[in-house]
Scaffold this active site. Structure first.
Site, PDB file in Angstrom:
ATOM      1  N   ASN A  41      -9.490  -1.071  10.368  1.00  0.00           N
ATOM      2  CA  ASN A  41      -8.159  -0.280   9.874  1.00  0.00           C
ATOM      3  C   ASN A  41      -7.741   0.802  10.898  1.00  0.00           C
ATOM      4  OD1 ASN A  41      -8.322  -1.939   6.868  1.00  0.00           O
ATOM      5  ND2 ASN A  41     -10.380  -1.122   7.178  1.00  0.00           N
ATOM      6  N   TYR A  77      -9.265   1.660  -6.408  1.00  0.00           N
ATOM      7  CA  TYR A  77      -8.360   2.695  -6.537  1.00  0.00           C
ATOM      8  C   TYR A  77      -8.684   3.273  -8.269  1.00  0.00           C
ATOM      9  CZ  TYR A  77      -6.507   1.922  -2.228  1.00  0.00           C
ATOM     10  OH  TYR A  77      -6.343   1.663  -0.862  1.00  0.00           O
ATOM     11  N   ARG A 109     -10.994   3.031  11.075  1.00  0.00           N
ATOM     12  CA  ARG A 109     -12.202   2.805  10.172  1.00  0.00           C
ATOM     13  C   ARG A 109     -12.837   1.242  10.553  1.00  0.00           C
ATOM     14  NH1 ARG A 109     -10.955   2.682   4.679  1.00  0.00           N
ATOM     15  NH2 ARG A 109     -11.303   0.679   4.851  1.00  0.00           N
ATOM     16  N   GLY A 130      -7.323   4.734   4.780  1.00  0.00           N
ATOM     17  CA  GLY A 130      -7.111   5.788   3.361  1.00  0.00           C
ATOM     18  C   GLY A 130      -7.381   7.172   3.750  1.00  0.00           C
ATOM     19  N   GLU A 159       0.702  -1.287  -0.098  1.00  0.00           N
ATOM     20  CA  GLU A 159       0.115  -0.076  -0.010  1.00  0.00           C
ATOM     21  C   GLU A 159       0.690   1.392  -0.293  1.00  0.00           C
ATOM     22  OE1 GLU A 159      -3.800  -0.513   2.336  1.00  0.00           O
ATOM     23  OE2 GLU A 159      -2.482  -1.505   3.337  1.00  0.00           O
ATOM     24  N   ASP A 199     -15.144  -1.739   9.285  1.00  0.00           N
ATOM     25  CA  ASP A 199     -15.722  -2.096   7.936  1.00  0.00           C
ATOM     26  C   ASP A 199     -16.822  -3.320   8.413  1.00  0.00           C
ATOM     27  OD1 ASP A 199     -14.150  -0.251   6.929  1.00  0.00           O
ATOM     28  OD2 ASP A 199     -13.054  -1.356   5.851  1.00  0.00           O
ATOM     29  N   GLU A 224     -13.558  -5.945   9.133  1.00  0.00           N
ATOM     30  CA  GLU A 224     -12.253  -5.560   9.654  1.00  0.00           C
ATOM     31  C   GLU A 224     -12.197  -4.222  10.298  1.00  0.00           C
ATOM     32  OE1 GLU A 224      -9.263  -4.830   6.968  1.00  0.00           O
ATOM     33  OE2 GLU A 224     -10.380  -3.945   5.319  1.00  0.00           O
ATOM     34  N   SER A 239      -5.970  -3.121   1.192  1.00  0.00           N
ATOM     35  CA  SER A 239      -6.015  -2.620  -0.067  1.00  0.00           C
ATOM     36  C   SER A 239      -6.388  -3.748  -0.969  1.00  0.00           C
ATOM     37  CB  SER A 239      -4.907  -1.808  -0.788  1.00  0.00           C
ATOM     38  OG  SER A 239      -4.981  -0.595  -0.018  1.00  0.00           O
TER      39      SER A 239
HETATM   40  P1  ADP Z   1      -8.683  -5.375   3.078  1.00  0.00           P
HETATM   41  O1  ADP Z   1      -7.853  -5.212   4.259  1.00  0.00           O
HETATM   42  O2  ADP Z   1      -7.521  -5.725   2.014  1.00  0.00           O
HETATM   43  O3  ADP Z   1      -9.680  -4.316   2.582  1.00  0.00           O
HETATM   44  P2  ADP Z   1     -11.021  -7.266   3.374  1.00  0.00           P
HETATM   45  O4  ADP Z   1     -10.865  -8.259   4.310  1.00  0.00           O
HETATM   46  O5  ADP Z   1     -11.686  -6.005   3.717  1.00  0.00           O
HETATM   47  O6  ADP Z   1      -9.349  -6.762   2.780  1.00  0.00           O
HETATM   48  O7  ADP Z   1     -11.543  -7.843   1.990  1.00  0.00           O
HETATM   49  C1  ADP Z   1     -11.600  -6.748   0.898  1.00  0.00           C
HETATM   50  C2  ADP Z   1     -12.873  -7.150  -0.097  1.00  0.00           C
HETATM   51  O8  ADP Z   1     -13.131  -8.470  -0.189  1.00  0.00           O
HETATM   52  C3  ADP Z   1     -14.015  -6.775   0.905  1.00  0.00           C
HETATM   53  O9  ADP Z   1     -14.145  -5.205   0.986  1.00  0.00           O
HETATM   54  C4  ADP Z   1     -15.246  -7.432   0.334  1.00  0.00           C
HETATM   55  O10 ADP Z   1     -15.648  -6.667  -0.891  1.00  0.00           O
HETATM   56  C5  ADP Z   1     -14.470  -8.842  -0.084  1.00  0.00           C
HETATM   57  N1  ADP Z   1     -14.604  -9.602   1.059  1.00  0.00           N
HETATM   58  C6  ADP Z   1     -13.527  -9.971   1.928  1.00  0.00           C
HETATM   59  N2  ADP Z   1     -14.018 -10.947   2.688  1.00  0.00           N
HETATM   60  C7  ADP Z   1     -15.452 -11.277   2.247  1.00  0.00           C
HETATM   61  C8  ADP Z   1     -16.364 -12.295   3.039  1.00  0.00           C
HETATM   62  N3  ADP Z   1     -16.058 -12.892   3.813  1.00  0.00           N
HETATM   63  N4  ADP Z   1     -17.554 -12.273   2.232  1.00  0.00           N
HETATM   64  C9  ADP Z   1     -17.868 -11.310   1.262  1.00  0.00           C
HETATM   65  N5  ADP Z   1     -16.840 -10.706   0.692  1.00  0.00           N
HETATM   66  C10 ADP Z   1     -15.737 -10.565   1.223  1.00  0.00           C
HETATM   67 MG    MG Z   2     -11.264  -3.844   3.501  1.00  0.00          MG
HETATM   68 MG    MG Z   3      -8.003  -3.536   5.711  1.00  0.00          MG
END
Ligand code: ADP
Ligand code: MG
Ligand code: MG
Length: 339
Positions: A302, A245, A284, A306, A15, A286, A300, A174
């Site tokens: 963060n 992005y 943040r 960003g 990132e 999510d 998650e 990301s």
């Molecule tokens: P990062 O920390 O890279 O943002 P995330 O865990 O938020 O990682 O995952 C990125 C994206 O992948 C999420 O915003 C969502 O769109 C999709 N995603 C991740 N895990 C799941 C899940 N268990 N079910 C549905 N969508 C998911």
């Molecule tokens: Mg995420």
């Molecule tokens: Mg993240």
């Protein structure tokens, strides 16, 4: 007297570029009558670049080689009143830089070692939050050595979750290194990719329906506040790097189009998560909202989200009445507060 602020940007993670974009916005926004700001860009090799190279990296969005392994002056308590470690991912958002700054005795923006490390690692986050009953998707952990020695055991554990699954490096952001795997055929490649980026990999069950993605900002130390809830919508299969992005691929909705009680539930869960993980300053948080079932699942946390002027976190607080420049000023005040 003006406060002297060291702004760290770039860093060694996937990132790096995102961080440089955020740093440019923060640099422009910090009120010059209150703050004397020195930016230092950390290259992808982990070298702390001197002023000219830092300036060039900020302008071009790309860091050159060179610099020191650790900036000696920045790592001593002299010279700065506070550090803004605007770094995402490993070696920045994960407690490493926070440890260095803690040793050096310099106050800094955001979570300390524990909050940063626990929130960076998606498995640790899930374990901590499960212990206080926060709803999340089912998941499994795999570590690299096990994947090398006994791949069948890993496959078996993962397949027990049922397809589709999301395979993710435990400590990244990301969407770097994340795959959505629809059946057994794609599993090995997804695990190989995730293990090329992290020793720890989390595999998650997918929500039964495509979830809506809602996010809430938290601001404060011991008495944190939650922003309104925001939502991201997009056409892609999931919120991958490109969707995040590429201009125009995702739309932000603030406030999220949610029933009032769901928004309240999300804000409450986010505050509980922030406290349980020992976060500070900002985060943040999510969530997935499954409209079909009414489920709210925490995805998650963060700890350094960003931070460009158009990023979700500042936009959420703008909706709460805080301008971008007031927000960064507040973050530095929070860094200087006794905890
Ligand atoms: P990062 O920390 O890279 O943002 P995330 O865990 O938020 O990682 O995952 C990125 C994206 O992948 C999420 O915003 C969502 O769109 C999709 N995603 C991740 N895990 C799941 C899940 N268990 N079910 C549905 N969508 C998911
Ligand atoms: Mg995420
Ligand atoms: Mg993240």
């Amino acid at each position: 007297m003006k406060k002297r602020i060291l702004l760290l940007a770039g860093g060694q993670s996937g990132e790096h570029e995102v961080s440089l974009m955020s740093a440019r916005s923060v640099l422009n926004a910090l009120p010059r009558d209150q703050f004397d700001v020195t930016p230092v860009v950390i290259s992808k090799q982990g070298r702390w670049l001197p002023p000219t190279e830092t300036q060039r990296a900020l302008e071009t969005g790309q860091a050159q080689a060179g610099g020191d392994l650790v900036l000696h002056r920045a790592a001593s308590a002299e010279g700065y009143d506070a550090v803004f470690p605007l770094l995402h991912g490993p070696m920045g958002e994960d407690g490493t830089v926070q440890g260095l700054l803690t040793l050096a005795g310099i106050p800094f923006v955001g979570s300390g070692v524990l909050g940063s490390a626990a929130s960076m690692d998606k498995v640790m986050t899930k374990q901590v939050l499960a212990s206080i009953g926060i709803p999340q998707v089912p998941w499994a952990l795999a570590v690299r050595r096990e994947w090398q020695r006994d791949p069948a055991a890993v496959r078996e554990r993962v397949e027990a979750l049922g397809y589709p699954v999301f395979v993710k490096p435990a400590n990244l952001g990301s969407s770097v290194g994340i795959s959505k795997v629809k059946d057994g055929a794609g599993l090995d490649a997804a695990l190989d990719l995730a293990f090329s980026l992290d020793r720890r990999v989390i595999v998650e069950a997918m929500t039964r329906h495509k979830p809506r993605e809602v996010e809430v900002g938290i601001l404060g130390n011991d008495t944190p506040i939650a922003s309104p809830v925001g939502e991201l919508s997009f056409d892609a299969d999931f919120y991958d790097y490109e969707t995040k992005y590429t201009e125009g691929q995702a739309q932000m909705h603030i406030p999220a189009r949610l029933p009032a009680e769901v928004a309240e539930q999300i804000r409450d869960l986010a505050l509980r998560a922030f406290r349980a993980l020992d976060c500070a300053g900002l985060a943040r948080v999510d969530f997935f909202y499954v409209a079909e079932t009414g489920e709210v699942l925490l995805n998650e946390v963060n700890t350094m989200p960003g931070f460009t002027t158009t990023s979700m976190y500042p936009k959420l607080f703008e909706a709460a009445g805080l301008t971008y420049s007031e927000l960064v000023t507040r973050l530095i005040q929070l860094a200087l507060e006794e905890r």
